[in-house]
Design a protein around this motif. Structure first.
Motif, mmCIF file in Angstrom:
data_model
loop_
_atom_site.group_PDB
_atom_site.id
_atom_site.type_symbol
_atom_site.label_atom_id
_atom_site.label_comp_id
_atom_site.label_asym_id
_atom_site.label_seq_id
_atom_site.Cartn_x
_atom_site.Cartn_y
_atom_site.Cartn_z
ATOM 1 N N GLN A 1 1.532 12.377 20.475
ATOM 2 C CA GLN A 1 0.082 12.465 20.339
ATOM 3 C C GLN A 1 -0.286 12.323 18.880
ATOM 4 O O GLN A 1 0.334 12.896 17.992
ATOM 5 C CB GLN A 1 -0.414 13.819 20.880
ATOM 6 C CG GLN A 1 -0.201 13.964 22.375
ATOM 7 C CD GLN A 1 -0.918 12.869 23.148
ATOM 8 O OE1 GLN A 1 -2.101 12.619 22.907
ATOM 9 N NE2 GLN A 1 -0.216 12.223 24.065
ATOM 10 N N ARG A 2 -1.306 11.521 18.638
ATOM 11 C CA ARG A 2 -1.748 11.261 17.287
ATOM 12 C C ARG A 2 -2.354 12.511 16.677
ATOM 13 O O ARG A 2 -3.209 13.161 17.242
ATOM 14 C CB ARG A 2 -2.775 10.125 17.314
ATOM 15 C CG ARG A 2 -2.984 9.448 16.023
ATOM 16 C CD ARG A 2 -3.553 8.063 16.249
ATOM 17 N NE ARG A 2 -4.654 8.094 17.205
ATOM 18 C CZ ARG A 2 -5.905 8.385 16.870
ATOM 19 N NH1 ARG A 2 -6.217 8.672 15.626
ATOM 20 N NH2 ARG A 2 -6.852 8.364 17.780
ATOM 21 N N SER B 1 -4.142 9.244 10.509
ATOM 22 C CA SER B 1 -5.469 9.852 10.626
ATOM 23 C C SER B 1 -6.329 8.957 11.511
ATOM 24 O O SER B 1 -6.007 7.778 11.748
ATOM 25 C CB SER B 1 -6.119 9.985 9.251
ATOM 26 O OG SER B 1 -6.416 8.706 8.716
ATOM 27 N N ASP B 2 -7.442 9.482 11.984
ATOM 28 C CA ASP B 2 -8.319 8.691 12.848
ATOM 29 C C ASP B 2 -8.804 7.422 12.149
ATOM 30 O O ASP B 2 -8.840 6.346 12.749
ATOM 31 C CB ASP B 2 -9.523 9.529 13.291
ATOM 32 C CG ASP B 2 -9.145 10.588 14.317
ATOM 33 O OD1 ASP B 2 -8.059 10.457 14.914
ATOM 34 O OD2 ASP B 2 -9.938 11.527 14.516
ATOM 35 N N GLU C 1 2.482 0.669 6.991
ATOM 36 C CA GLU C 1 2.058 0.015 5.756
ATOM 37 C C GLU C 1 1.756 -1.465 5.957
ATOM 38 O O GLU C 1 0.908 -2.030 5.259
ATOM 39 C CB GLU C 1 3.136 0.180 4.683
ATOM 40 C CG GLU C 1 3.256 1.596 4.143
ATOM 41 C CD GLU C 1 4.270 1.710 3.027
ATOM 42 O OE1 GLU C 1 5.117 0.790 2.894
ATOM 43 O OE2 GLU C 1 4.225 2.702 2.286
ATOM 44 N N SER C 2 2.425 -2.094 6.912
ATOM 45 C CA SER C 2 2.222 -3.531 7.122
ATOM 46 C C SER C 2 0.800 -3.859 7.557
ATOM 47 O O SER C 2 0.324 -4.975 7.334
ATOM 48 C CB SER C 2 3.216 -4.055 8.166
ATOM 49 O OG SER C 2 2.925 -3.533 9.452
ATOM 50 N N VAL C 3 0.115 -2.879 8.166
ATOM 51 C CA VAL C 3 -1.272 -3.115 8.593
ATOM 52 C C VAL C 3 -2.260 -2.226 7.835
ATOM 53 O O VAL C 3 -3.442 -2.183 8.178
ATOM 54 C CB VAL C 3 -1.428 -2.888 10.116
ATOM 55 C CG1 VAL C 3 -0.722 -3.987 10.892
ATOM 56 C CG2 VAL C 3 -0.915 -1.520 10.532
ATOM 57 N N LEU C 4 -1.757 -1.536 6.815
ATOM 58 C CA LEU C 4 -2.644 -0.695 5.991
ATOM 59 C C LEU C 4 -2.514 -1.086 4.522
ATOM 60 O O LEU C 4 -3.116 -2.054 4.088
ATOM 61 C CB LEU C 4 -2.324 0.782 6.219
ATOM 62 C CG LEU C 4 -2.683 1.336 7.610
ATOM 63 C CD1 LEU C 4 -2.170 2.754 7.785
ATOM 64 C CD2 LEU C 4 -4.195 1.278 7.831
ATOM 65 N N SER C 5 -1.704 -0.393 3.754
ATOM 66 C CA SER C 5 -1.656 -0.623 2.310
ATOM 67 C C SER C 5 -1.089 -1.983 1.928
ATOM 68 O O SER C 5 -1.403 -2.520 0.861
ATOM 69 C CB SER C 5 -0.839 0.485 1.638
ATOM 70 O OG SER C 5 0.495 0.489 2.108
ATOM 71 N N ARG C 6 -0.234 -2.562 2.777
ATOM 72 C CA ARG C 6 0.358 -3.867 2.453
ATOM 73 C C ARG C 6 -0.207 -4.997 3.307
ATOM 74 O O ARG C 6 0.380 -6.076 3.378
ATOM 75 C CB ARG C 6 1.879 -3.803 2.606
ATOM 76 C CG ARG C 6 2.528 -2.803 1.666
ATOM 77 C CD ARG C 6 4.023 -2.957 1.605
ATOM 78 N NE ARG C 6 4.610 -2.013 0.667
ATOM 79 C CZ ARG C 6 5.867 -2.070 0.231
ATOM 80 N NH1 ARG C 6 6.656 -3.026 0.664
ATOM 81 N NH2 ARG C 6 6.325 -1.180 -0.610
ATOM 82 N N GLU D 1 -7.792 3.577 13.308
ATOM 83 C CA GLU D 1 -8.800 2.588 13.696
ATOM 84 C C GLU D 1 -8.593 1.279 12.933
ATOM 85 O O GLU D 1 -8.666 0.186 13.505
ATOM 86 C CB GLU D 1 -10.198 3.137 13.425
ATOM 87 C CG GLU D 1 -11.317 2.209 13.877
ATOM 88 C CD GLU D 1 -12.699 2.812 13.665
ATOM 89 O OE1 GLU D 1 -13.691 2.101 13.904
ATOM 90 O OE2 GLU D 1 -12.785 3.992 13.274
ATOM 91 N N VAL D 2 -8.308 1.390 11.630
ATOM 92 C CA VAL D 2 -8.071 0.194 10.819
ATOM 93 C C VAL D 2 -6.813 -0.527 11.287
ATOM 94 O O VAL D 2 -6.801 -1.760 11.441
ATOM 95 C CB VAL D 2 -7.938 0.569 9.331
ATOM 96 C CG1 VAL D 2 -7.479 -0.636 8.507
ATOM 97 C CG2 VAL D 2 -9.256 1.100 8.791
ATOM 98 N N ALA D 3 -5.747 0.245 11.520
ATOM 99 C CA ALA D 3 -4.476 -0.356 11.943
ATOM 100 C C ALA D 3 -4.627 -1.101 13.261
ATOM 101 O O ALA D 3 -4.152 -2.238 13.409
ATOM 102 C CB ALA D 3 -3.401 0.726 12.059
#
Length: 288
Positions: free
Chosen positions: A9-10, A247-248, A209-214, A252-254
């Motif tokens: 669970q997230r 985090s939520d 990280e591949s879909v967030l910071s990178r 959502e961004v990912a």
């Protein structure tokens, strides 16, 4: 697609607590493989290297219980897709040319590029099947054959058996998992609980990280292994496990960026310079 039971669970993690992990590494992001041979067996790395199949299985395994969800009926075919991509990245197989009629990815055949053994038993078994098959078959057909899902009795010999167990044993040999026996009332089952939490944590962080910071916004600039891991983890219904601790806001961004990848015109991407079209064909087989 039914989501597996027992997913992590997230948790609601404060966004500020993750900012420290966001590193800009634009130089690494710009490094692209210009050739089809992306063999990881360089022999020089001191760090344990995992194949694409092993990474997807590791994402799907429950850490303490040591087995995948009983309700996940996607991971079997997903792992076969990983095998085809792994062979393609190592320069062993490729797609036939699109030709003047511009055949779609799903209509093009898988052909042998090199029969040199990879040193991996599963990969070499699949490579042998591709080599011996005439006329060639499509990516979709090979996923079905290797999974044992073909209605053609003559193709059943292509089935790769006990893939999850064999991959788990590889991870045991690499020190990532261990082997135990669990009793489920009417039967005993061999399980493979996590023993190297560092390796699993690195894998999860790499996916996040591949879909967030990178995130680079262009799939052609993404590392092919990372891109394949995202697509095949999604196809195997285990990608959610990597995003569970986010985090939520980050979740959502990912997920939006994953959806952006899934919505791409894969035939267009495969036609771009230096693209590995067999890799894109495997993606297309799962999101058609």
């Amino acid at each position: 697609m039914n989501r597996p039971d027992g997913l992590i669970q997230r948790r609601n993690v404060p966004k500020d607590s993750q900012e420290g992990n966001r590193l800009n590494d634009s130089d690494d992001e710009k490094k692209r493989h210009s050739s089809g041979d992306d063999d990881i067996e360089d022999g020089d790395s001191k760090e344990t290297r995992l194949t694409l199949m092993e990474e997807v299985l590791l994402l799907g395994l429950k850490d303490k219980e040591g087995y995948t969800s009983f309700w996940n009926d996607c991971i079997s075919s997903g792992l076969r897709g990983c095998i085809l991509i792994e062979l393609a990245l190592r320069g062993r197989v490729e797609l036939e040319k699109a030709g003047l009629r511009r055949k779609s990815l799903l209509n093009r055949k898988v052909i042998l590029r090199s029969d040199q053994p990879t040193g991996d038993v599963l990969l070499d078994e699949a490579l042998k099947h591709v080599k011996e098959t005439d006329p060639p078959e499509t990516v979709q057909a090979w996923i079905e054959y290797l999974s044992g899902e073909s209605w053609n009795p003559l193709k059943l010999r292509y089935q790769l058996r006990n893939v999850r167990e064999r991959l788990a044993k590889n991870l045991v040999e690499k020190g990532v998992l261990t082997t135990e026996k669990q009793n489920f009332l009417v039967f005993d089952m061999t399980t493979h609980p996590l023993t190297d939490n560092v390796m699993k944590t690195k894998l999860v962080k790499k996916v996040q990280e591949s879909v967030l910071s990178r995130w680079v916004g262009d799939p052609q600039r993404m590392d092919r292994r990372i891109l394949s891991l995202i697509y095949l983890a999604h196809a195997s219904d285990v990608l959610e496990n990597a995003f569970a601790p986010l985090s939520d806001d980050d979740y959502e961004v990912a997920m939006k960026r994953v959806r952006d990848l899934l919505d791409l015109d894969l035939d267009v991407e495969a036609a771009k310079p230096n693209a590995n079209d067999l890799m894109w064909s495997v993606f297309a087989a799962f999101i058609k």
